[in-house]
Motif scaffolding. Sequence first.
Motif, PDB file in Angstrom:
ATOM      1  N   VAL A  74       0.317  -2.289   0.675  1.00 22.98           N
ATOM      2  CA  VAL A  74       0.758  -1.123   0.917  1.00 22.98           C
ATOM      3  C   VAL A  74       1.590  -0.801   1.848  1.00 22.98           C
ATOM      4  N   ASP A  75       2.481  -0.019   1.521  1.00 25.49           N
ATOM      5  CA  ASP A  75       3.924   0.398   2.273  1.00 25.49           C
ATOM      6  C   ASP A  75       3.529   1.394   3.459  1.00 25.49           C
ATOM      7  N   GLY A  78       2.557   4.636   2.176  1.00 22.62           N
ATOM      8  CA  GLY A  78       1.350   4.707   1.235  1.00 22.62           C
ATOM      9  C   GLY A  78       1.674   4.461  -0.196  1.00 22.62           C
ATOM     10  N   SER A  79       2.641   4.165  -0.597  1.00 18.99           N
ATOM     11  CA  SER A  79       3.172   3.604  -1.933  1.00 18.99           C
ATOM     12  C   SER A  79       2.804   2.192  -2.084  1.00 18.99           C
ATOM     13  N   ILE A  80       2.592   1.692  -3.198  1.00 17.58           N
ATOM     14  CA  ILE A  80       2.377   0.214  -3.487  1.00 17.58           C
ATOM     15  C   ILE A  80       3.667  -0.656  -3.669  1.00 17.58           C
ATOM     16  N   ASP A  91       8.666  -0.595  -5.815  1.00 11.63           N
ATOM     17  CA  ASP A  91       7.814   0.418  -5.136  1.00 11.63           C
ATOM     18  C   ASP A  91       7.225   1.313  -6.226  1.00 11.63           C
ATOM     19  N   ALA A  94       1.455   5.447  -5.652  1.00  8.24           N
ATOM     20  CA  ALA A  94       0.055   5.019  -5.382  1.00  8.24           C
ATOM     21  C   ALA A  94      -1.055   5.525  -6.397  1.00  8.24           C
ATOM     22  N   GLN A 231      -6.509 -11.981   1.621  1.00 10.96           N
ATOM     23  CA  GLN A 231      -6.167 -10.302   2.553  1.00 10.96           C
ATOM     24  C   GLN A 231      -7.093 -10.335   3.491  1.00 10.96           C
ATOM     25  N   VAL A 315      -4.641  -6.340  -2.914  1.00 11.78           N
ATOM     26  CA  VAL A 315      -4.420  -5.584  -1.636  1.00 11.78           C
ATOM     27  C   VAL A 315      -5.516  -4.596  -1.449  1.00 11.78           C
ATOM     28  N   THR A 317      -6.584  -1.042  -0.124  1.00 10.83           N
ATOM     29  CA  THR A 317      -5.938   0.501   0.062  1.00 10.83           C
ATOM     30  C   THR A 317      -6.663   1.289   0.839  1.00 10.83           C
ATOM     31  N   TYR A 344      -9.125  -1.758 -10.281  1.00 14.69           N
ATOM     32  CA  TYR A 344      -9.774  -0.886  -8.892  1.00 14.69           C
ATOM     33  C   TYR A 344     -11.175  -1.229  -8.637  1.00 14.69           C
TER      34      TYR A 344
END
Length: 351
Positions: A74-75, A78-80, A91, A94, A231, A315, A317, A344
């Motif tokens: 997660v950047d 908030g983007s992946i 990039d 999300a 993680q 990851v 989130t 998810y």
Amino acid sequence: MRLRTVLATTTAGLAAATCLTAAGPATAVSTTGTANSLTANACSPSVSIDRFSDALDKTTYDGTFVGNFSALAVDKDGSIAALEDRSSLFDLNAKTLQPKRVVPLADENGAALDSEGLAIDRDGTRLITSETEPSIRRYSADGKILDRLPVPSSLLVAPAGRAVSNQTFEGLTLLPGGHTLLASMEYPIAGDTSGAVRFQTWTRTKGDHFKLAAQYAYKPDATFLGVPEVQALPDGRLLVLERGFTSGVGNTVRLYLADPRHATNTSGIDTLTGQPGVHLIKKTLLADIADCPTLGATAKQPQPNPLLDNIEGMVITGREKGRYKVLLVSDDNQNEVQTTRFYYLRVRVTP
């Protein structure tokens, strides 16, 4: 890790560590499965799956193939960030997963990487592993190399060390507080007959450099299972993926909760042979992904569950209603019989 057939085979002291105590085109076709309740979504008492998405499978963005994904992060916005093992970092939006940017990566000589592990540091720089040597480099957001971390000689690929090419650093994560970085080897190094894999750590120094620190041992369930991703949770425990492939059968993917905080520092132990006094990282099975509902997924090759594929990236989130929101992604190896698929999950862990 690039596509490799791993055939299943029948297999039947130093001081305790302290450093881990928490010191896309618009025309892309989207295939998304859903289910209606937590009960219907259950993979296990601890894990449920909300949905999956094949929206990026066999697509391109800005002239670059979208796939081969080996890691997620997660950047800061908030983007992946999605790392592919052929030297590109995407990039992704999300919510929609559609690519927004792709950055090419290379080593100091301009050569491609076998890029496998990804962590985003507090200043937005990218820590990225390549399992060729193996190596860990720090990159700026635009792909410029800023630093290269030291690697223990035993973890280098033979003949320089005892690791096997394409079986080295796969998982990468920053522990709570950002002071400690942890990388997981995918498979054991030569001489480690116990079947345990090494988890190496580094601690932060001045100028956001990292120096070698403690090392720990983690044992996958079977010899054909490796560790593609780790993680860190806020309390210093880890979510660990174990993954393998058996020709004609398909993938095995299991999610574990692991606690390295009382494991033995193995950095000074030459070979791990199951000797007494060496405490492995403790682990608890959270779910076998084969036990998840299929949600209508289809597979292009034999699988124990058509939902499964070559899952490599993971990851955390967010957190909601006491469960961690976890995103997984499969590496399609740019292969027609594999799928780039996002999963998810919701994961509950005990305190």
